[in-house]
Design a protein around this motif. Structure first.
Motif, PDB file in Angstrom:
ATOM      1  N   GLN A  60     -87.048 -49.261  50.477  1.00 35.06           N
ATOM      2  CA  GLN A  60     -86.864 -49.442  48.753  1.00 35.06           C
ATOM      3  C   GLN A  60     -87.784 -50.756  48.146  1.00 35.06           C
ATOM      4  O   GLN A  60     -88.065 -50.419  47.078  1.00 35.06           O
ATOM      5  CB  GLN A  60     -85.417 -49.409  48.632  1.00 35.06           C
ATOM      6  N   LEU A  61     -87.673 -51.758  48.660  1.00 34.78           N
ATOM      7  CA  LEU A  61     -88.263 -52.894  48.029  1.00 34.78           C
ATOM      8  C   LEU A  61     -89.642 -52.702  48.062  1.00 34.78           C
ATOM      9  O   LEU A  61     -90.465 -52.924  47.017  1.00 34.78           O
ATOM     10  CB  LEU A  61     -88.010 -54.073  49.145  1.00 34.78           C
ATOM     11  N   LEU A  62     -90.509 -52.005  48.887  1.00 33.85           N
ATOM     12  CA  LEU A  62     -91.824 -51.803  48.824  1.00 33.85           C
ATOM     13  C   LEU A  62     -92.063 -50.767  47.428  1.00 33.85           C
ATOM     14  O   LEU A  62     -93.234 -50.716  46.931  1.00 33.85           O
ATOM     15  CB  LEU A  62     -92.385 -51.102  50.145  1.00 33.85           C
ATOM     16  N   ALA A  63     -91.350 -49.712  47.628  1.00 40.48           N
ATOM     17  CA  ALA A  63     -91.374 -48.765  46.511  1.00 40.48           C
ATOM     18  C   ALA A  63     -91.566 -49.336  45.289  1.00 40.48           C
ATOM     19  O   ALA A  63     -92.268 -48.918  44.103  1.00 40.48           O
ATOM     20  CB  ALA A  63     -90.324 -47.857  46.413  1.00 40.48           C
ATOM     21  N   ARG A  64     -90.580 -50.594  45.003  1.00 40.57           N
ATOM     22  CA  ARG A  64     -90.795 -51.427  43.819  1.00 40.57           C
ATOM     23  C   ARG A  64     -91.625 -52.376  43.467  1.00 40.57           C
ATOM     24  O   ARG A  64     -91.975 -52.836  42.589  1.00 40.57           O
ATOM     25  CB  ARG A  64     -89.296 -51.919  43.338  1.00 40.57           C
ATOM     26  N   THR A  65     -92.262 -52.666  44.567  1.00 37.87           N
ATOM     27  CA  THR A  65     -93.226 -53.820  44.792  1.00 37.87           C
ATOM     28  C   THR A  65     -94.766 -53.305  44.625  1.00 37.87           C
ATOM     29  O   THR A  65     -95.568 -53.772  43.997  1.00 37.87           O
ATOM     30  CB  THR A  65     -93.293 -54.491  46.431  1.00 37.87           C
ATOM     31  N   VAL A  66     -95.171 -52.235  45.389  1.00 46.09           N
ATOM     32  CA  VAL A  66     -96.355 -51.817  45.363  1.00 46.09           C
ATOM     33  C   VAL A  66     -96.829 -51.141  43.999  1.00 46.09           C
ATOM     34  O   VAL A  66     -96.183 -50.269  43.515  1.00 46.09           O
ATOM     35  CB  VAL A  66     -96.594 -50.692  46.491  1.00 46.09           C
ATOM     36  N   ASP A  67     -97.902 -51.879  43.538  1.00 48.62           N
ATOM     37  CA  ASP A  67     -98.377 -51.443  42.062  1.00 48.62           C
ATOM     38  C   ASP A  67     -99.438 -50.388  42.227  1.00 48.62           C
ATOM     39  O   ASP A  67    -100.370 -50.689  42.537  1.00 48.62           O
ATOM     40  CB  ASP A  67     -98.919 -52.515  41.241  1.00 48.62           C
ATOM     41  N   ALA A  68     -99.099 -49.018  42.003  1.00 46.36           N
ATOM     42  CA  ALA A  68    -100.089 -48.044  42.262  1.00 46.36           C
ATOM     43  C   ALA A  68    -101.332 -48.106  41.441  1.00 46.36           C
ATOM     44  O   ALA A  68    -102.359 -47.843  41.953  1.00 46.36           O
ATOM     45  CB  ALA A  68     -99.228 -46.653  41.884  1.00 46.36           C
ATOM     46  N   ALA A  69    -101.250 -48.438  40.225  1.00 45.12           N
ATOM     47  CA  ALA A  69    -102.334 -48.825  39.443  1.00 45.12           C
ATOM     48  C   ALA A  69    -103.222 -49.944  39.936  1.00 45.12           C
ATOM     49  O   ALA A  69    -104.270 -49.815  39.949  1.00 45.12           O
ATOM     50  CB  ALA A  69    -101.891 -49.118  37.885  1.00 45.12           C
ATOM     51  N   LEU A  70    -102.588 -50.973  40.506  1.00 45.46           N
ATOM     52  CA  LEU A  70    -103.413 -51.927  41.024  1.00 45.46           C
ATOM     53  C   LEU A  70    -104.204 -51.442  42.425  1.00 45.46           C
ATOM     54  O   LEU A  70    -105.513 -51.699  42.512  1.00 45.46           O
ATOM     55  CB  LEU A  70    -102.511 -53.037  41.474  1.00 45.46           C
TER      56      LEU A  70
ATOM     57  N   VAL B 282    -104.548 -63.028  36.581  1.00 49.17           N
ATOM     58  CA  VAL B 282    -104.764 -63.626  38.068  1.00 49.17           C
ATOM     59  C   VAL B 282    -103.242 -63.976  38.731  1.00 49.17           C
ATOM     60  O   VAL B 282    -103.344 -63.642  39.622  1.00 49.17           O
ATOM     61  CB  VAL B 282    -105.560 -64.853  38.090  1.00 49.17           C
ATOM     62  N   GLU B 283    -102.572 -64.538  37.892  1.00 49.12           N
ATOM     63  CA  GLU B 283    -101.418 -65.230  38.599  1.00 49.12           C
ATOM     64  C   GLU B 283    -100.438 -64.051  38.826  1.00 49.12           C
ATOM     65  O   GLU B 283     -99.980 -63.829  39.943  1.00 49.12           O
ATOM     66  CB  GLU B 283    -100.437 -66.199  37.598  1.00 49.12           C
ATOM     67  N   GLU B 284    -100.555 -62.970  38.099  1.00 45.85           N
ATOM     68  CA  GLU B 284     -99.550 -61.930  38.292  1.00 45.85           C
ATOM     69  C   GLU B 284    -100.080 -61.016  39.723  1.00 45.85           C
ATOM     70  O   GLU B 284     -99.285 -60.551  40.536  1.00 45.85           O
ATOM     71  CB  GLU B 284     -99.665 -60.927  37.365  1.00 45.85           C
ATOM     72  N   VAL B 285    -101.354 -60.837  39.716  1.00 44.53           N
ATOM     73  CA  VAL B 285    -101.878 -60.339  40.724  1.00 44.53           C
ATOM     74  C   VAL B 285    -101.457 -60.968  42.227  1.00 44.53           C
ATOM     75  O   VAL B 285    -101.374 -60.442  43.180  1.00 44.53           O
ATOM     76  CB  VAL B 285    -103.388 -60.102  40.730  1.00 44.53           C
ATOM     77  N   VAL B 286    -101.807 -62.260  42.100  1.00 48.58           N
ATOM     78  CA  VAL B 286    -101.526 -63.216  43.145  1.00 48.58           C
ATOM     79  C   VAL B 286    -100.268 -63.108  43.756  1.00 48.58           C
ATOM     80  O   VAL B 286     -99.961 -62.798  44.947  1.00 48.58           O
ATOM     81  CB  VAL B 286    -101.875 -64.739  42.803  1.00 48.58           C
ATOM     82  N   ASP B 287     -99.276 -62.975  42.799  1.00 55.25           N
ATOM     83  CA  ASP B 287     -97.791 -63.094  43.364  1.00 55.25           C
ATOM     84  C   ASP B 287     -97.360 -61.589  43.789  1.00 55.25           C
ATOM     85  O   ASP B 287     -96.752 -61.424  44.673  1.00 55.25           O
ATOM     86  CB  ASP B 287     -97.021 -63.162  41.773  1.00 55.25           C
ATOM     87  N   LEU B 288     -97.982 -60.484  43.032  1.00 56.40           N
ATOM     88  CA  LEU B 288     -97.601 -59.182  43.507  1.00 56.40           C
ATOM     89  C   LEU B 288     -97.927 -58.986  45.057  1.00 56.40           C
ATOM     90  O   LEU B 288     -97.387 -58.525  45.851  1.00 56.40           O
ATOM     91  CB  LEU B 288     -98.364 -58.133  42.594  1.00 56.40           C
ATOM     92  N   TYR B 289     -99.444 -59.308  45.186  1.00 57.61           N
ATOM     93  CA  TYR B 289    -100.063 -59.091  46.578  1.00 57.61           C
ATOM     94  C   TYR B 289     -99.400 -59.985  47.582  1.00 57.61           C
ATOM     95  O   TYR B 289     -99.551 -59.555  48.544  1.00 57.61           O
ATOM     96  CB  TYR B 289    -101.411 -59.064  46.144  1.00 57.61           C
ATOM     97  N   GLY B 290     -99.006 -61.285  46.969  1.00 53.41           N
ATOM     98  CA  GLY B 290     -98.377 -62.283  48.181  1.00 53.41           C
ATOM     99  C   GLY B 290     -97.140 -61.605  48.504  1.00 53.41           C
ATOM    100  O   GLY B 290     -96.826 -61.672  49.817  1.00 53.41           O
ATOM    101  N   LEU B 291     -96.367 -60.975  47.708  1.00 55.28           N
ATOM    102  CA  LEU B 291     -94.954 -60.206  48.096  1.00 55.28           C
ATOM    103  C   LEU B 291     -95.287 -59.042  48.754  1.00 55.28           C
ATOM    104  O   LEU B 291     -94.841 -58.545  49.987  1.00 55.28           O
ATOM    105  CB  LEU B 291     -94.219 -60.070  46.701  1.00 55.28           C
ATOM    106  N   ARG B 292     -96.190 -58.091  48.579  1.00 57.34           N
ATOM    107  CA  ARG B 292     -96.599 -56.877  49.161  1.00 57.34           C
ATOM    108  C   ARG B 292     -96.958 -57.325  50.565  1.00 57.34           C
ATOM    109  O   ARG B 292     -96.504 -56.686  51.426  1.00 57.34           O
ATOM    110  CB  ARG B 292     -97.535 -56.151  48.215  1.00 57.34           C
TER     111      ARG B 292
END
Length: 204
Positions: free
Chosen positions: A135-145, A55-65
């Motif tokens: 470039q930042l978004l290319a590294r941040t957006v998790d395609a699998a998620l 849960v924490e990883e999803v929250v962090d990734l989506y918060g940044l995205r």
């Protein structure tokens, strides 16, 4: 990404090689590539497994995205041209067609939604005219998620996502940066909430 191998599932080289009629060498190389892309975890004495998400990883990734794409939408509202709007419109048309498609192969529909979604968001980012942000978004957006969130969407949530795309487009076209950014953030967090709902249900 499509869920044939669930999070935490072991990926045994020999079994995969037999399944696809390959030697183990290309399978091993493929697993290393997937590890580099963040989809697979390889551990000593345990081998390869499908990456599990907390849960924490999803929250962090989506918060940044959400923050990065919200900023991209703000810039797009300021810097876009007619060609950018046409690119966004093309993606929205594809997304709408996938939404309205007759029920059938859900994997194929999810693939169509995912491809159209990437086209829309890519067009917004391109309209921002900000190479470092791209470039930042290319590294941040998790395609699998993102793909998993579309798999979990109920029909009304998919339609809501379609409406968000149209609202963001309208705000960009009207050159309303604050509104475009706020709508994009809300849209991204919609996908996060669907994923979190599924993770929490699985944990329960």
């Amino acid at each position: 990404m499509e869920g044939r191998y669930e999070p935490g599932a072991r990926l045994v080289e020999q079994r995969i090689a037999e399944q696809f009629a390959l030697s183990r060498t290309p399978v091993r190389e493929a697993l290393r590539t997937l590890e580099a892309e963040g989809l697979v975890l390889i551990e000593p004495n345990r081998g390869a497994t499908v990456r599990s998400l907390g849960v924490e990883e999803v929250v962090d990734l989506y918060g940044l995205r959400a923050r990065l794409e919200g900023y991209a939408a703000e810039l797009a509202a300021e810097r876009h041209d007619d060609a950018d709007l046409a690119a966004i419109d093309a993606g929205i048309a594809d997304f709408g067609a996938a939404v309205e498609a007759e029920p059938g192969d859900t994997v194929e529909q999810t693939r169509a939604l995912d491809a159209a979604n990437r086209r829309i968001h890519g067009a917004v980012v391109a309209a921002a005219r900000h190479r470092q942000l791209d470039q930042l978004l290319a590294r941040t957006v998790d395609a699998a998620l993102v793909f998993r969130s579309f798999r979990a969407f109920r029909p009304e949530q998919t339609r809501q996502s379609h409406e968000f795309h149209q609202l963001v487009r309208a705000a960009v076209a009207a050159r309303e940066p604050a509104r475009a950014g706020a709508l994009m953030v809300e849209h991204i967090l919609q996908g996060r909430d669907v994923l979190l709902e599924g993770l929490r249900s699985a944990q329960a």
